[in-house]
Design a protein around this motif. Structure first.
Motif, PDB file in Angstrom:
ATOM      1  N   UNK A   1       0.838  -1.214   0.000  1.00  0.00           N
ATOM      2  CA  UNK A   1       0.000   0.000   0.000  1.00  0.00           C
ATOM      3  C   UNK A   1       0.863   1.250   0.000  1.00  0.00           C
ATOM      4  N   UNK A   2       1.951   1.219   0.781  1.00  0.00           N
ATOM      5  CA  UNK A   2       2.875   2.357   0.834  1.00  0.00           C
ATOM      6  C   UNK A   2       3.483   2.620  -0.541  1.00  0.00           C
ATOM      7  N   UNK A   3       3.945   1.568  -1.220  1.00  0.00           N
ATOM      8  CA  UNK A   3       4.559   1.721  -2.540  1.00  0.00           C
ATOM      9  C   UNK A   3       3.547   2.298  -3.526  1.00  0.00           C
ATOM     10  N   UNK A   4       2.312   1.795  -3.493  1.00  0.00           N
ATOM     11  CA  UNK A   4       1.273   2.318  -4.387  1.00  0.00           C
ATOM     12  C   UNK A   4       0.973   3.782  -4.085  1.00  0.00           C
ATOM     13  N   UNK A   5       0.860   4.121  -2.811  1.00  0.00           N
ATOM     14  CA  UNK A   5       0.570   5.505  -2.420  1.00  0.00           C
ATOM     15  C   UNK A   5       1.712   6.428  -2.830  1.00  0.00           C
TER      16      UNK A   5
ATOM     17  N   UNK B   1       3.998  15.798   0.720  1.00  0.00           N
ATOM     18  CA  UNK B   1       4.073  14.350   0.499  1.00  0.00           C
ATOM     19  C   UNK B   1       3.602  13.587   1.730  1.00  0.00           C
ATOM     20  N   UNK B   2       4.062  14.010   2.894  1.00  0.00           N
ATOM     21  CA  UNK B   2       3.697  13.332   4.143  1.00  0.00           C
ATOM     22  C   UNK B   2       2.196  13.406   4.391  1.00  0.00           C
ATOM     23  N   UNK B   3       1.618  14.580   4.173  1.00  0.00           N
ATOM     24  CA  UNK B   3       0.176  14.758   4.366  1.00  0.00           C
ATOM     25  C   UNK B   3      -0.613  13.862   3.419  1.00  0.00           C
ATOM     26  N   UNK B   4      -0.214  13.851   2.147  1.00  0.00           N
ATOM     27  CA  UNK B   4      -0.931  13.024   1.165  1.00  0.00           C
ATOM     28  C   UNK B   4      -0.785  11.534   1.465  1.00  0.00           C
ATOM     29  N   UNK B   5       0.413  11.118   1.836  1.00  0.00           N
ATOM     30  CA  UNK B   5       0.619   9.708   2.168  1.00  0.00           C
ATOM     31  C   UNK B   5      -0.214   9.304   3.375  1.00  0.00           C
ATOM     32  N   UNK B   6      -0.257  10.169   4.376  1.00  0.00           N
ATOM     33  CA  UNK B   6      -1.043   9.889   5.580  1.00  0.00           C
ATOM     34  C   UNK B   6      -2.518   9.698   5.206  1.00  0.00           C
ATOM     35  N   UNK B   7      -3.040  10.580   4.343  1.00  0.00           N
ATOM     36  CA  UNK B   7      -4.447  10.477   3.929  1.00  0.00           C
ATOM     37  C   UNK B   7      -4.705   9.193   3.161  1.00  0.00           C
ATOM     38  N   UNK B   8      -3.730   8.767   2.342  1.00  0.00           N
ATOM     39  CA  UNK B   8      -3.915   7.557   1.540  1.00  0.00           C
ATOM     40  C   UNK B   8      -3.760   6.280   2.357  1.00  0.00           C
ATOM     41  N   UNK B   9      -2.918   6.324   3.407  1.00  0.00           N
ATOM     42  CA  UNK B   9      -2.607   5.103   4.138  1.00  0.00           C
ATOM     43  C   UNK B   9      -3.400   4.913   5.425  1.00  0.00           C
TER      44      UNK B   9
END
Length: 185
Positions: free
Chosen positions: A123-127, A170-178
């Motif tokens: 999931x992290x790699x996809x995000x 990037x951190x904010x977007x990743x947090x929202x996706x994960x």
């Protein structure tokens, strides 16, 4: 990587035997597959070799790839398995003397914990792949490659403040996706 782009490349690879389509597919997916291989083997050269082997295999099976339901997951599994096979071969070729073997620990992961860890990594790699290019580049250089803000700023020709802003984005977007929303619970 969008599913439509990948499907278009796969169709062209099958129908036209197109090396140009394969190059597009390669360019679109290489970074992600490299990160997956590197996650397992922790060696850049080995990860590159593994990913190139995966792409050779994908080219050989190009006629069957359009029938694969989730090419993203399929490539992830191919790369993961190739990485694990590499590690197994390396362990067989260079056995460690008994004094160099790691001590057994009581904190061994259960199969369920291992599966959850691998699913989270996928999931992290996809995000990460869905981030805008500059955000992704800054995030990878700082968080994965451990470069300083100043090094990243110099390498990318941007200011340190821009590096900071891109990292926060990037951190904010990743947090929202994960992470699931608070309201979903």
């Amino acid at each position: 990587m969008t599913e439509q782009e990948v499907r278009r490349y796969l169709r062209q690879m099958k129908e036209e035997d197109s090396e140009r389509a394969f190059k597009g597919f390669y360019d679109l997916t290489y970074d992600r597959l490299f990160r997956i291989a590197y996650y397992y083997v922790r060696d850049e050269d080995a990860a590159q070799e593994i990913v190139l082997d995966v792409f050779m295999r994908l080219w050989q099976m190009r006629n069957r790839l359009p029938a694969v339901n989730s090419i993203e997951d399929y490539c992830f599994v191919l790369t993961k398995n190739a990485s694990l096979n590499y590690l197994e071969r390396e362990n067989r070729q260079s056995p460690l003397p008994a004094e160099h073997l790691p001590e057994p620990t009581d904190t061994a992961s259960s199969p369920e914990e291992t599966l959850i860890s691998e699913e989270l990594f996928a999931r992290y790699v996809k995000a990460l792949d869905r981030l805008p290019q500059r955000c992704r580049e800054v995030f990878i250089r700082i968080r994965e490659e451990r470069q300083s803000y100043a090094q990243v700023a110099e390498a990318l020709g941007i200011s340190v403040k821009t590096v900071d802003a891109q990292l926060q984005k990037a951190t904010t977007r990743l947090r929202k996706m994960l992470l699931p929303d608070e309201g979903d619970e």
